[in-house]
Write a protein that holds these residues in place. Structure first.
Motif, PDB file in Angstrom:
ATOM      1  N   HIS A 358       0.813  -1.216   0.000  1.00  0.00           N
ATOM      2  CA  HIS A 358       0.000   0.000   0.000  1.00  0.00           C
ATOM      3  C   HIS A 358       0.848   1.270   0.000  1.00  0.00           C
ATOM      4  O   HIS A 358       0.295   2.376   0.003  1.00  0.00           O
ATOM      5  N   GLU A 366      -5.391   4.914  -1.788  1.00  0.00           N
ATOM      6  CA  GLU A 366      -5.799   3.622  -2.318  1.00  0.00           C
ATOM      7  C   GLU A 366      -6.040   2.613  -1.192  1.00  0.00           C
ATOM      8  O   GLU A 366      -5.305   2.573  -0.216  1.00  0.00           O
ATOM      9  N   THR A 367      -7.069   1.798  -1.356  1.00  0.00           N
ATOM     10  CA  THR A 367      -7.392   0.790  -0.346  1.00  0.00           C
ATOM     11  C   THR A 367      -6.936  -0.605  -0.760  1.00  0.00           C
ATOM     12  O   THR A 367      -6.973  -1.530   0.045  1.00  0.00           O
ATOM     13  N   THR A 368      -6.506  -0.753  -1.993  1.00  0.00           N
ATOM     14  CA  THR A 368      -6.029  -2.036  -2.507  1.00  0.00           C
ATOM     15  C   THR A 368      -4.563  -1.907  -2.875  1.00  0.00           C
ATOM     16  O   THR A 368      -4.142  -0.887  -3.438  1.00  0.00           O
ATOM     17  N   GLY A 369      -3.783  -2.924  -2.551  1.00  0.00           N
ATOM     18  CA  GLY A 369      -2.356  -2.897  -2.837  1.00  0.00           C
ATOM     19  C   GLY A 369      -2.063  -2.792  -4.330  1.00  0.00           C
ATOM     20  O   GLY A 369      -2.913  -3.085  -5.174  1.00  0.00           O
TER      21      GLY A 369
END
Length: 395
Positions: A358, A366-369
């Motif tokens: 992240h 961003e919440t997703t890698g």
């Protein structure tokens, strides 16, 4: 955007000056936003210092101590010169362990003593946590003392993730005392156009700039950027880890002076930083910027033709011939089916060293890698083409 063929020989000569790069031709180091590799000139400076002059600074009268004290003071002047400071006699430079400590020092030792009840600070909550947490901690510390400070979120433009300077101007008011900003975004790779912030917030607000991803990668001129603090890490600018700098203009608010007893400075790191700035200036940060921006454009242009990948950041800056600004040597993307951690392992099995997580981004980011490719002068277009070939095989 045509590739800068006129820089090929220049780049080849500079790449040869990085021993770790030369020793591993089978690997492509693509993680310079995390830490940059070191040229031989920096390594030689460190060796010479430790074998001829090593002593404490400001605490002795013998020759080695005096030389070390002079080295530290010259390094302060070197930072000012590197930042194109037009009024170095009024500004100050304080050495820290890096950007994170530098920003926290400003928050703890300067900002908390200046803010008053009802003041507002603007925080870029989708940037690196190092440029978010210290200001939140300031708010919490002052709240414990009965001083209410309002934290306003830096507005961002939808889609491009650039700062929204019009929205910032609309929300700024007479109690807007402090604005934290980032020069180059560590995930999206964009130049955040901080020169527009002064016009948005007015002449009196203090602007603090996180230059961790710009110092050493492109020209940084405090003569052009009307900011009050510039903070950067040495290890991202070709110097050793554990060294950073805070530059303070000393024009708005009280004079900046870190509090408390200052212990032994990282003299070895400071010596390496001065040497790194000398090397960067000789190489030309303008040419380094041209080279890395061209590599990033080559990568984004290739990725946009691969349907399996989502590129983060401004969608208008993907094509190599895009009329809008290009990524500043940082390109971050996701595979639509392969997780970022797995993709990072796959790429390393092919000889590519990238960042896959992240990226220490704030809660509004961003919440997703994702996978981040970050470039420097030692990277080549052949490495980018090989990377695109591997990525294409994973569609």
């Amino acid at each position: 955007m045509s590739f800068p063929e006129d820089l090929r020989d220049w780049q080849r000569e500079l790449r040869a000056q990085f021993p770790i790069i030369v020793a591993h031709p089978e690997l492509a180091y693509l993680d310079s936003a995390a830490t940059a590799q070191k040229p031989q000139a920096v390594l030689d400076t460190v060796h010479t210092y430790l074998t001829t002059t090593n002593a404490n600074a400001g605490r002795g009268t013998y020759t080695w101590a005096n030389r070390t004290t002079e080295l530290v003071e010259r390094a302060r002047d070197r930072v000012k010169e590197f930042l194109a400071d037009p009024a170095g006699e009024r500004s100050v430079v304080h050495f820290t362990s890096g950007t994170t400590e530098g920003l926290r020092t400003i928050a703890r030792d300067w900002l908390t003593s200046w803010l008053t009840d009802g003041d507002e600070i603007v925080v870029p909550v989708a940037d690196h946590r190092a440029n978010i947490d210290p200001w939140r901690e300031t708010q919490q510390l002052l709240a414990g003392q009965g001083v209410r400070v309002h934290l306003r979120r830096m507005p961002y433009q939808p889609g491009s993730h650039d700062y929204d300077h019009h929205a910032l101007a609309a929300q700024a008011g007479p109690r807007t005392r402090f604005v934290a900003a980032t020069h180059v975004h560590h995930v999206y790779g964009g130049n955040m156009n901080v020169h527009r912030i002064r016009q948005a917030v007015g002449p009196d607000a203090v602007i603090c700039l996180d230059a961790a991803q710009s110092a050493g990668h492109l020209p940084v001129s405090v003569a052009d950027l009307d900011v009050d603090f510039v903070v950067f890490s040495g290890h991202k600018a070709l110097a050793l880890p554990g060294t950073g700098a805070v530059w303070a203009r000393q024009a708005r608010g009280p004079a900046f002076a870190p509090g408390g007893w200052r212990g032994t400075p990282n003299t070895t790191g400071i010596a390496s930083l001065a040497a790194a700035l000398d090397w960067l200036e000789a190489a030309g940060t303008d040419r380094i910027e041209r080279w890395t921006v061209a590599l990033a454009a080559r990568l984004t242009d290739g990725l946009r033709h691969l349907d399996a990948y989502e590129i983060l950041g401004c969608p208008l800056s993907l094509a190599a011939d895009s009329p809008v600004q290009q990524r500043r040597g940082i390109v971050t993307f996701r595979h639509r089916d392969i997780g970022s951690g797995d993709l990072g392992f796959i790429l390393f099995s092919h000889g590519f060293m990238v960042r896959s997580d992240h990226h220490c981004q704030g809660s509004a980011g961003e919440t997703t890698g994702s996978v981040r490719v970050s470039l420097h002068v030692y990277n080549t277009p052949e490495e980018i083409d090989r990377l695109l070939s591997v990525l294409a095989s994973l569609q």
